[in-house]
Scaffold this motif. Structure first.
Motif, mmCIF file in Angstrom:
data_model
loop_
_atom_site.group_PDB
_atom_site.id
_atom_site.type_symbol
_atom_site.label_atom_id
_atom_site.label_comp_id
_atom_site.label_asym_id
_atom_site.label_seq_id
_atom_site.Cartn_x
_atom_site.Cartn_y
_atom_site.Cartn_z
ATOM 1 N N MET A 99 0.910 -1.296 -0.171
ATOM 2 C CA MET A 99 -0.022 -0.025 0.016
ATOM 3 C C MET A 99 0.993 1.174 0.011
ATOM 4 S SD MET A 99 -2.538 1.179 3.254
ATOM 5 C CE MET A 99 -1.154 1.508 4.173
ATOM 6 N N ILE A 100 1.842 1.138 0.791
ATOM 7 C CA ILE A 100 3.008 2.276 0.719
ATOM 8 C C ILE A 100 3.301 2.651 -0.283
ATOM 9 C CG2 ILE A 100 4.897 3.378 1.847
ATOM 10 C CD1 ILE A 100 4.364 1.930 4.537
ATOM 11 N N ASN A 101 4.020 1.647 -1.229
ATOM 12 C CA ASN A 101 4.312 1.594 -2.223
ATOM 13 C C ASN A 101 3.563 2.158 -3.469
ATOM 14 O OD1 ASN A 101 6.942 0.758 -1.530
ATOM 15 N ND2 ASN A 101 6.496 -1.345 -1.873
ATOM 16 N N ALA A 102 2.458 1.715 -3.218
ATOM 17 C CA ALA A 102 1.241 2.337 -4.206
ATOM 18 C C ALA A 102 1.045 3.856 -4.023
ATOM 19 C CB ALA A 102 -0.009 1.393 -4.162
ATOM 20 N N LEU A 103 1.052 4.199 -2.962
ATOM 21 C CA LEU A 103 0.805 5.753 -2.498
ATOM 22 C C LEU A 103 1.907 6.573 -3.047
ATOM 23 C CD1 LEU A 103 -1.485 5.229 0.546
ATOM 24 C CD2 LEU A 103 -2.134 5.976 -1.731
ATOM 25 N N ASN A 104 3.201 6.132 -3.108
ATOM 26 C CA ASN A 104 4.450 6.744 -3.416
ATOM 27 C C ASN A 104 4.143 6.850 -4.886
ATOM 28 O OD1 ASN A 104 5.686 7.010 -0.999
ATOM 29 N ND2 ASN A 104 6.784 4.990 -1.047
ATOM 30 N N ASP A 105 5.068 7.980 -5.312
ATOM 31 C CA ASP A 105 4.861 8.204 -6.840
ATOM 32 C C ASP A 105 6.058 9.005 -7.034
ATOM 33 O OD1 ASP A 105 4.102 9.894 -9.347
ATOM 34 O OD2 ASP A 105 2.126 8.751 -8.703
ATOM 35 N N ALA A 106 6.766 8.817 -8.388
ATOM 36 C CA ALA A 106 7.913 9.468 -8.875
ATOM 37 C C ALA A 106 7.725 11.122 -8.830
ATOM 38 C CB ALA A 106 8.370 8.846 -10.220
ATOM 39 N N PRO A 108 6.756 14.078 -7.128
ATOM 40 C CA PRO A 108 6.369 14.650 -5.748
ATOM 41 C C PRO A 108 4.988 15.172 -5.595
ATOM 42 C CG PRO A 108 8.572 15.239 -6.613
ATOM 43 C CD PRO A 108 8.091 14.840 -7.521
ATOM 44 N N ALA A 109 4.571 15.885 -6.706
ATOM 45 C CA ALA A 109 3.320 16.461 -6.403
ATOM 46 C C ALA A 109 1.927 15.537 -6.279
ATOM 47 C CB ALA A 109 2.870 17.397 -7.668
ATOM 48 N N ARG A 110 2.403 14.322 -6.590
ATOM 49 C CA ARG A 110 1.129 13.298 -6.455
ATOM 50 C C ARG A 110 1.582 12.215 -5.264
ATOM 51 N NH1 ARG A 110 -2.467 11.990 -10.274
ATOM 52 N NH2 ARG A 110 -1.940 9.767 -10.309
ATOM 53 N N LYS A 111 2.644 12.343 -4.813
ATOM 54 C CA LYS A 111 2.918 11.464 -3.754
ATOM 55 C C LYS A 111 1.735 11.647 -2.509
ATOM 56 C CE LYS A 111 6.319 10.063 -0.333
ATOM 57 N NZ LYS A 111 5.667 10.392 0.944
ATOM 58 N N VAL A 112 1.329 10.445 -2.231
ATOM 59 C CA VAL A 112 0.286 10.546 -0.915
ATOM 60 C C VAL A 112 0.785 9.939 0.319
ATOM 61 C CG1 VAL A 112 -2.010 9.780 -0.303
ATOM 62 C CG2 VAL A 112 -1.532 10.677 -2.401
ATOM 63 N N ASP A 113 1.107 10.845 1.410
ATOM 64 C CA ASP A 113 1.801 10.160 2.728
ATOM 65 C C ASP A 113 0.855 9.303 3.139
ATOM 66 O OD1 ASP A 113 3.968 11.797 2.537
ATOM 67 O OD2 ASP A 113 2.807 13.518 3.347
ATOM 68 N N VAL A 114 1.458 8.288 4.041
ATOM 69 C CA VAL A 114 0.504 7.294 4.819
ATOM 70 C C VAL A 114 0.831 7.788 6.363
ATOM 71 C CG1 VAL A 114 0.539 4.933 5.304
ATOM 72 C CG2 VAL A 114 1.024 5.485 3.205
ATOM 73 N N TYR A 115 -0.491 7.961 6.923
ATOM 74 C CA TYR A 115 -0.498 8.279 8.352
ATOM 75 C C TYR A 115 -0.828 6.785 8.980
ATOM 76 C CZ TYR A 115 0.108 13.203 7.281
ATOM 77 O OH TYR A 115 0.386 14.423 6.899
ATOM 78 N N ALA A 116 0.050 6.240 10.071
ATOM 79 C CA ALA A 116 -0.501 5.224 10.517
ATOM 80 C C ALA A 116 -1.361 5.466 12.017
ATOM 81 C CB ALA A 116 0.609 4.298 10.947
ATOM 82 N N ASP A 117 -2.558 4.931 12.147
ATOM 83 C CA ASP A 117 -3.240 4.841 13.455
ATOM 84 C C ASP A 117 -2.715 4.099 14.387
ATOM 85 O OD1 ASP A 117 -5.316 5.640 14.998
ATOM 86 O OD2 ASP A 117 -6.916 4.933 14.068
#
Length: 474
Positions: A99-106, A108-117
């Protein structure tokens, strides 16, 4: 005298926060958080492209730990059996990393951070009140199925247990939620003889394991932490866990539920000290209560002109803003906080249109309330409000006009927001000099029409009954 002294100390804490908020006003940022509540990690990964296209900058995901994988009730994710591995009904370490890898993006403007609960206050209420975790049976399973469990491991030696009886506070249940000591040292219990959630003692071993846990998540690519039940942890414990190294580059916010802002006992006893003695962010429950009051029967939208000045909102740089959190519809004790659907829509226009805080959009997978919040992350109005929110990045804010029914404010020269909670249309005539572009269309993002064209020193903005307008400069 002691009561007077305590009240004075609380008031001074609030005043210090207020003064600092007037001296330091950070630039606006486009950084909305999608709370993918109880989504499977695979589902988040599958929708990563859509989440990026919508314009979210972060996704808050289910707690990465071991809980009862055989029970898919949402609350099971908040009853940790082991923090050294990720394995529960909504995924494991392998799906978490994917999931983290899928939300990353080459890009930077499209990269989505992962916040863990994350759940650090307690362990699971299971095995007749056991205080050995994860328990010998689970340790045996780790050994017998090592090829699987080694792939789910974050840190530590799985051939041994993690916590024992000496790592927990005495088994007392909270009976007085206004007593700070009880709230932060006793157990959350369900009544009827329930022994409650075993409350971790912040001894050196516990703190060391919790630091190792957070460091491991950070090393996987997690860039933020939501601290569940932060109200039930001492500030000392929080500051011991979150070292400078762990906090570096991370967005960190806590859940401290209050029923108001300055002057409210919960705020003065819990949230104000938390903000004063940590550098963490928090859910803006003071603003949420201001919103509910303003939109409620007999309330006035003038309450939303500058709630911070009255201590009824958090500093912009410390606030996670919202109109609903997962606890509100899923916990009986908070369901009274659910807003009327139209009021919630209008409140989102305020939260997404204003300058300040990180808006959090709750998108549910449990199906509660006939699926009211299922797929809320991509609802037409949310997608359009998110578009406006991102367009207004870096723009300041000025309140232009208000009355009991309606409010009008601008975002630099780039946008203007009008919200009307009443059953008849509202109009405000405002001075446009230096405030807006002339001879240029402003388009309402919600309807795609309702053009505003300014060619003089004043303009009459009209807002229909029970509607919002979010105009942006074409």
């Amino acid at each position: 005298m002691q009561v007077i002294s305590t009240l004075l100390q609380r008031r001074l804490v609030w005043l210090a926060l207020l003064v600092s908020s007037t001296l330091f006003t950070p630039a606006a940022s486009a950084d909305a958080i999608l709370h993918a509540f109880d989504w499977h990690y695979d589902e988040v990964a599958a929708k990563a492209g859509e989440i990026k296209d919508l314009g979210y900058k972060a996704v808050l995901v289910a707690p990465p730990l071991k809980s009862n994988a055989a029970n898919c009730a949402w609350w099971q994710r908040y009853q940790p059996q082991d923090i050294r591995v990720i394995d529960h009904c909504k995924g494991n370490k392998q799906s978490f990393v994917n999931m983290i890898n899928a939300l990353n993006d080459a890009n930077p403007a499209r990269k989505v951070d992962v916040y863990a609960d994350i759940v650090l206050n307690h362990m699971a209420n299971e095995r007749n009140g056991a205080t050995d975790f994860p328990g010998q049976s689970t340790v045996n399973d780790y050994g017998n199925n090592s090829s699987y469990w080694n792939n789910q491991s974050l840190f530590g030696n799985l051939s041994q247990g993690l916590f024992g009886s000496g790592d927990f506070n005495p088994a007392n249940c909270i009976s007085n939620y206004n007593d700070v000591w009880q709230v932060q040292n006793y157990r959350l219990c369900g009544g009827g003889g329930d022994t409650g959630l075993p409350d971790l003692n912040p001894n050196s071993w516990v703190v060391q394991q919790q630091r190792s846990y957070l460091t491991a998540l950070k090393n996987l690519g997690v860039t933020g932490f939501r601290v569940d039940a932060a109200k039930h942890m001492t500030i000392w414990h929080l500051n011991e866990i979150f070292t400078t190294g762990i906090k570096s580059g991370m967005y960190l916010f806590g859940e401290i539920i209050t029923s108001g802002g300055a002057g409210n006992n919960e705020y003065d006893s819990f949230l104000a000290p938390y903000l004063a003695y940590t550098d963490h962010k928090a859910y803006d429950f003071p603003l949420f209560n201001s919103i509910r009051s303003a939109f409620g029967f007999g309330g006035s939208l003038s309450q939303l002109v500058n709630p911070l000045s009255a201590g009824q909102a958090l500093q912009n740089s410390r606030a996670v803003t919202f109109t609903v959190t997962h606890d509100i519809p899923t916990n009986d004790g908070f369901r009274y906080l659910i807003m009327d659907p139209t009021d919630e829509y209008l409140a989102y226009a305020y939260v997404m249109g204003r300058d300040g805080g990180k808006p959090l959009i709750f998108s549910d997978s449990t199906g509660t309330d006939n699926g009211r919040w299922v797929n809320a992350y991509k609802a037409d109005h949310i997608a359009k409000m998110l578009n406006f929110h991102n367009r207004m990045q870096g723009q300041g804010m000025e309140m232009l006009a208000w009355n009991d029914c309606a409010i009008l404010f601008r975002r630099g020269q780039e946008g203007v927001v009008g919200i009307n909670k009443c059953g008849s249309s509202q109009s405000f005539n405002v001075n446009t000099h230096g405030r807006f572009y002339w001879y240029r269309n402003y388009r309402d993002v919600l309807s795609g029409a309702n053009l505003v064209y300014i060619n003089g020193g004043s303009y009459n903005f009209s807002i229909p009954a029970r509607q919002a307008r979010m105009w942006y400069a074409d």
